[in-house]
Design a protein around this motif. Structure first.
Motif, short mmCIF file in Angstrom:
data_model
loop_
_atom_site.label_atom_id
_atom_site.label_comp_id
_atom_site.label_asym_id
_atom_site.label_seq_id
_atom_site.Cartn_x
_atom_site.Cartn_y
_atom_site.Cartn_z
N LEU A 122 -3.14 2.38 6.81
CA LEU A 122 -3.63 2.89 5.53
C LEU A 122 -3.99 4.36 5.68
O LEU A 122 -4.47 4.79 6.73
N LEU A 132 -4.15 0.18 -2.28
CA LEU A 132 -3.89 -1.07 -1.56
C LEU A 132 -3.97 -2.22 -2.55
O LEU A 132 -4.91 -2.29 -3.34
N ALA A 170 0.85 -1.19 0.00
CA ALA A 170 0.00 0.00 0.00
C ALA A 170 0.88 1.23 0.00
O ALA A 170 1.96 1.22 0.59
#
Lengths: 376, 376
Positions: free
Chosen positions: A229, A235, A212
């Motif tokens: 994230l 991702l 990611a």
């Protein structure tokens, strides 16, 4: 869907091997790896995770296979169609099956074809291999690619299992929005995605990779970091999940929060490359031709590596979609199409699908992604 | 707990290997397996699941290790303490790293110690091994057990990782009542137990075995059947779950609904045998002595096999608790105690714990089971 295969299918596999052995002048095949042994026997166990035990299967030139295995596996092997099961109490520090194996090989006769070419490993101690060679007195040689060649062409029953693994992963990918959101560490996404695969029916999840980052990820083999994230990340999750001993191997990309122009353009290009691969993947075409079709879309960076590979009882097996691989595609081959693209300096995005070669257009086993990068 | 190890720890591992290489007269070690390469580098990736790619690490007699690997792994390898990383674009059908590896070995000099003894595998095509031997012109020999010997003695940091994997499994075992009940197929229990392990913090679950039946199970290696659990069954789950590259490996038994006298007696005997193993497992004692202490409690059936084994970066590694294994226990060794017992004809029960050998009494890494068979 029933698990396993009919005894008839195993007998056909052996008959096909024996026809090729006859042409190659081989008296026996000696198989040592999980996939090769299972291909001819149906012997399915996760016990191979224990590296201390060796397992052997002999395919004679004109009779049924002989299993020479640790006694702990005898009951399970006898539950397959194999009748000749010879055992020893492994691990035995003085003679870990060597004399049992050499004796069985002497009965069968050589030359002994032991897979030795690229993509193979002899899963036994080298010292034991030398001892078996000496005690049997037989000539050992490569199996001439016979086993890999047979395994490359999947039966309908095998294709159905890969398709089921792909469908399981497809349902799990459809639920990534439940587990991936800003603030969640990638390591947790990895753990939770494996959970989703199990919930959707995977027997187990031998492989999960991913990455990611803002405009892609640095590589596709690193373990998950603890980094959370962030909105704007893309991702990627790439899984090899297994059903009844057969793998899927494909990935999906997701924009976190919103997709950037660079991400969208890269994703569209990757899907376009996959489409070019689908167009090219016809029987009679070579692996390098399919590579070329995709490379023409995404470019050929020096380290781009292969853009796909064979798939089946192993996460990767058989041919590679590279500039060098001259393997001819044949109906029944299951392969991945896996184009990658550099987005910005040092960052990449990768996309992957699974297909089976047919007489006409290839059939997709994974649910083909559309051009639009999904946002979660 | 932090992941990985300090660079200093890796340097110490290399220094210890080099001291032993000096005594053995080896000019280099050539390592090819995931665990051996990771032991000296810290290189951790699930990409080893791809069997088509070979990875090589050379440990010279007196300088830092040299990695010779597919270019796809270069970035991740360069993120470790290893500075000398040489790559090739794998898979290359004409020269899959052979000339790169032979060149590096020639620089370093031989004799080359390649682990060849029991419990080892050369994870590379045999044809490539022969080519490397020829191109390097060096003498190849076994590594004299140097790498296995070093890996057998765990550092405190390694033990902490195994302990963490054990604790994760312990929490998952504590939740088996959520997933196992009459009517649930064993295959579903297997899937759900892997999910619990992930929820409790496992990075992944390479190994799960088990069984269920009225007075035990037929073996401990079969895949899960679709047969539902029935009141009166005993259920066993045996897991190798991983945290940061280190395994636990232990099991638990559960009575479904109610426990029978035979089950209770067998479980008590198994725990008694484990206690005998714990009493015996002192530094200076041999593996066969610990085997004897447990075998005296549970008996020594012909096919009883080993009653425990080494544990660490692999599900099983190093010594075996058998009548034949003369290995001397040393502080820092992590082993399993795994007695089994026949309950009725053709049925067994197995119990397993994980311990580390210390200067005094061993320290349990798994939460030791009590005599009472838990009922769920």
């Amino acid at each position: 869907m029933t698990r396993g295969f009919s005894d008839e299918e195993f007998r056909e596999r052996v008959a096909r091997a024996q026809a090729r052995m006859d042409k190659a002048g081989l008296g026996a095949l000696l198989l040592t790896t999980e996939a090769d042994v299972r291909y001819f026997t149906g012997y399915l166990t996760r016990f191979w995770e224990s590296p201390c035990r060796a397992w052997y299967l002999i395919v004679p030139a004109s009779s049924d296979p002989i299993a020479v295995i640790p006694s702990i596996g005898a009951a399970l092997m006898r539950a397959t169609w194999i009748n000749d099961v010879r055992t020893w109490p492994a691990p035995d520090p003085l003679d870990d099956g060597v004399s049992r194996l050499a004796e069985a090989l002497r009965e069968v006769g050589g030359p002994v074809g032991l897979p030795s070419h690229q993509g193979t490993v002899a899963r036994m101690p080298l010292a034991d291999l030398e001892a078996v060679k000496a005690q049997s007195g037989l000539t050992f040689t490569d199996d001439r690619g016979i086993v890999a060649g047979l395994r490359a062409i999947k039966s309908e029953a095998e294709i159905a299992k890969i398709a089921r693994a792909c469908a399981i992963a497809g349902r799990a990918f459809g639920r990534v929005g439940e587990i991936a959101m800003p603030g969640v560490p990638l390591s947790r996404v990895f753990r939770d995605f494996q959970r989703l695969l199990l919930e959707e029916g995977a027997d187990w999840v031998p492989y999960l990779a991913g990455g990611a980052g803002p405009e892609g990820y640095a590589d596709v083999i690193s373990p998950a970091s603890e980094a959370p994230l962030v909105v704007g990340d893309v991702l990627m999750l790439d899984t090899g999940a297994v059903w009844d001993g057969y793998f899927c191997d494909y990935d999906r990309n997701f924009a976190i929060g919103h997709a950037t122009d660079i991400q969208c353009a890269a994703h569209a290009r990757l899907v376009e490359a996959t489409q070019a691969g689908l167009e090219a993947a016809r029987p009679g075409v070579r692996a390098c031709d399919v590579w070329r079709a995709m490379a023409d879309v995404v470019g050929t960076g020096e380290d781009a590596g292969r853009l796909g590979h064979g798939l089946g009882m192993q996460l990767t097996e058989g041919l590679s979609l590279t500039a060098e691989d001259q393997t001819t595609l044949l109906p029944g081959m299951v392969i991945t199409l896996e184009p990658g693209i550099e987005t910005i300096g040092g960052k990449i995005m990768v996309h992957e699908e699974n297909i089976v070669i047919t007489e006409g257009a290839p059939r997709a086993l994974s649910p083909l992604a559309t051009v639009d990068l999904p946002t979660i």
